[in-house]
Motif scaffolding. Structure first.
Motif, PDB file in Angstrom:
ATOM      1  N   ILE A 160    -101.185  64.582 -28.779  1.00 45.23           N
ATOM      2  CA  ILE A 160    -100.942  65.297 -29.666  1.00 45.23           C
ATOM      3  C   ILE A 160    -101.141  64.957 -30.752  1.00 45.23           C
ATOM      4  O   ILE A 160    -100.752  64.706 -32.179  1.00 45.23           O
ATOM      5  CB  ILE A 160    -100.286  66.974 -29.238  1.00 45.23           C
ATOM      6  N   SER A 205     -98.599  71.916 -25.731  1.00 46.84           N
ATOM      7  CA  SER A 205     -99.622  71.778 -26.781  1.00 46.84           C
ATOM      8  C   SER A 205     -99.073  72.048 -28.132  1.00 46.84           C
ATOM      9  O   SER A 205     -97.609  71.338 -28.067  1.00 46.84           O
ATOM     10  CB  SER A 205     -99.887  73.312 -26.565  1.00 46.84           C
ATOM     11  N   ASP A 206     -99.973  71.670 -28.849  1.00 53.16           N
ATOM     12  CA  ASP A 206     -99.512  71.109 -30.263  1.00 53.16           C
ATOM     13  C   ASP A 206     -98.529  72.570 -30.780  1.00 53.16           C
ATOM     14  O   ASP A 206     -97.381  71.991 -31.511  1.00 53.16           O
ATOM     15  CB  ASP A 206    -100.704  71.277 -31.329  1.00 53.16           C
TER      16      ASP A 206
END
Length: 456
Positions: free
Chosen positions: A244, A442-443
């Motif tokens: 990520i 996710s980030d």
């Protein structure tokens, strides 16, 4: 002459609700009952209300000081004179035909040990907010991993005494303990009709999810020979070098651990783990794993062929690398587990609970899940359409949704050998708390994780 049913009401500081609970018992269509009211050291005006019923011949009043639920249950069991026993919480109340409709199947079948109903949800003011409809146990149920509600379940008192009553080492989840005892020794039945009102008002014990799940895990262990579980499981961690914003998630280091080393550590802490397999096709992951765990006798690092790492490849083929390796070494194991790296807060007891659940319910596999009460929709081409109409008033158990969470799957060795995958056959489930269910996908998730770790 002894009454047919002994109903006992447990009360602690429920002055607002206890009158309605008592009156719902006194108004039953089946009048062959005794009512035992047990107050567990209330400090509100509950006693004043309870004393109003002192002169009723069918009512017995017991005052005690903070003994807790299961001790109170055993007090009721010893005092009860009826053929059947039922607990009613002081904030809940019965429909008028509840006793009549639950006693009937018990009277018709002397081998039946326990009968439980569906129920209504009500708020603090008594307004009906929903309806819980269970599976039809005569037609739809072969796996008994969804227990009856602890309250308003009628049990054959002689059977309860034979199995030793309630386990007083637990302070909640008496219904779960009772359920396991009865499904092991006797038959159970559901009356597919709502027969009591379950009040949800924010101060219920059942709002404390972590305590409930922890207690359920402990209760399960009391029904197992833990020597059969110890060092019984091959634990497989399939590792892709997911990044990520350029940061390797498996190798992210916050000063004391990486995500990968943390997962290995927790698996090795689990009583059920015999060996941990780290399997990856990535050169960086393999190098780190061999340098970090190469000398650990219970950790094996295996290289996964790139053809098995593609997005369309099944996890089963990766797991077979571990089982083939174990069998080549004549390793004796009973279960195969996969532990997804995306979930950083899975503790050792969750891995053990998953294995315990397969063993206890004699299922082929188990999946860690969260109940999902959100509304989902699909687009039909004409617009959005609700899936299963989840916002409807009546909650039907067969339509309940669960989402995989926590990343734990377990299968018996036999089931995996037969099906070539973990999530196959008769699949049971373990519910995990929200912390365990947190995943990094996710980030945004990654930033939350980093914030949490910096706080800790």
């Amino acid at each position: 002459m002894s009454p047919l049913v002994s109903v006992y009401i447990t009360n602690y500081n429920y002055e607002r609700f206890i009158r309605e609970s008592i009156e719902s018992v006194l108004a039953q269509s089946l009048q062959d009952f005794e009512l035992i009211i047990i107050d567990d050291g209330s400090t509100d005006a509950s006693r004043d209300i309870i004393e109003e019923y002192r002169e009723r011949p069918e009512v017995t009043i017991i005052y005690q000081q903070n003994k807790g639920l299961n001790i109170t249950n055993n007090v009721a069991m010893r005092v009860a004179k009826g053929k059947y026993l039922m607990r009613l919480d002081a904030d809940d109340y019965l429909v008028p035909e509840a006793l009549e409709k639950m006693v009937a199947p018990l009277e018709a079948d002397p081998e039946l040990g326990l009968v439980f109903p569906d129920y209504y949800y009500v708020d603090a003011e008594g307004h009906i907010t929903g309806e819980e409809r269970r599976h039809n146990f005569e037609k739809e149920v072969s796996l008994y991993d969804q227990p009856a509600h602890g309250a308003c379940t009628i049990i054959r008192l002689s059977f309860l005494k034979k199995i030793g009553g309630y386990n007083e080492s637990f302070t909640c989840q008496d219904g779960y303990d009772l359920w396991l005892k009865f499904i092991i020794h006797y038959s159970v039945k559901n009356v597919n009709e709502p027969l009591f009102y379950y009040r949800r008002h924010g101060s219920n014990l059942t709002t404390n999810e972590e305590r409930i799940l922890e207690t359920r895990r402990a209760i399960k262990e009391t029904f197992l020979d833990l020597s059969n579980i110890e060092s019984s499981t091959l634990a497989v961690i399939p590792v892709r070098n997911t990044k990520i914003k350029g940061v390797s998630i498996p190798l992210y280091d916050w000063g004391t651990e990486t995500l990968l080393s943390l997962k290995v550590k927790k698996l090795l802490e689990a009583r059920s783990t015999q060996r941990v397999y780290l399997i990856s096709e990535d050169v960086e992951i393999l190098s780190y794993a061999r340098n970090t765990f190469g000398d650990h006798q219970n950790v094996v690092v295996l290289e996964r062929p790139s053809r098995l790492a593609g997005p369309n490849q099944t996890l089963g083929e990766t797991v077979k690398l571990a089982t083939h390796h174990a069998e080549a070494e004549n390793l004796d194991y009973r279960f195969v587990m996969t532990a997804a790296l995306d979930f950083p807060f899975v503790e050792a007891e969750i891995f053990d609970d998953a294995v315990n659940t397969v063993e206890l319910f004699k299922s082929d596999s188990v999946l860690s899940v969260r109940p999902d009460n959100k509304a989902y929709y699909r687009h039909t081409g004409h617009g959005l359409q609700a899936i299963l109409d989840q916002e409807k008033f009546t909650r039907i158990e067969r339509e309940a949704l669960y989402r995989a969470a926590g990343g734990v799957m377990v299968a018996t060795r036999e089931s995996f050998a037969k099906n070539g995958k973990i999530n196959a056959g008769r699949m049971s489930h373990v519910v995990v708390d929200e912390n365990t269910a947190f995943g990094i996908f996710s980030d945004f998730d990654f930033q939350i994780f980093k914030s949490l770790m910096s706080v800790n």
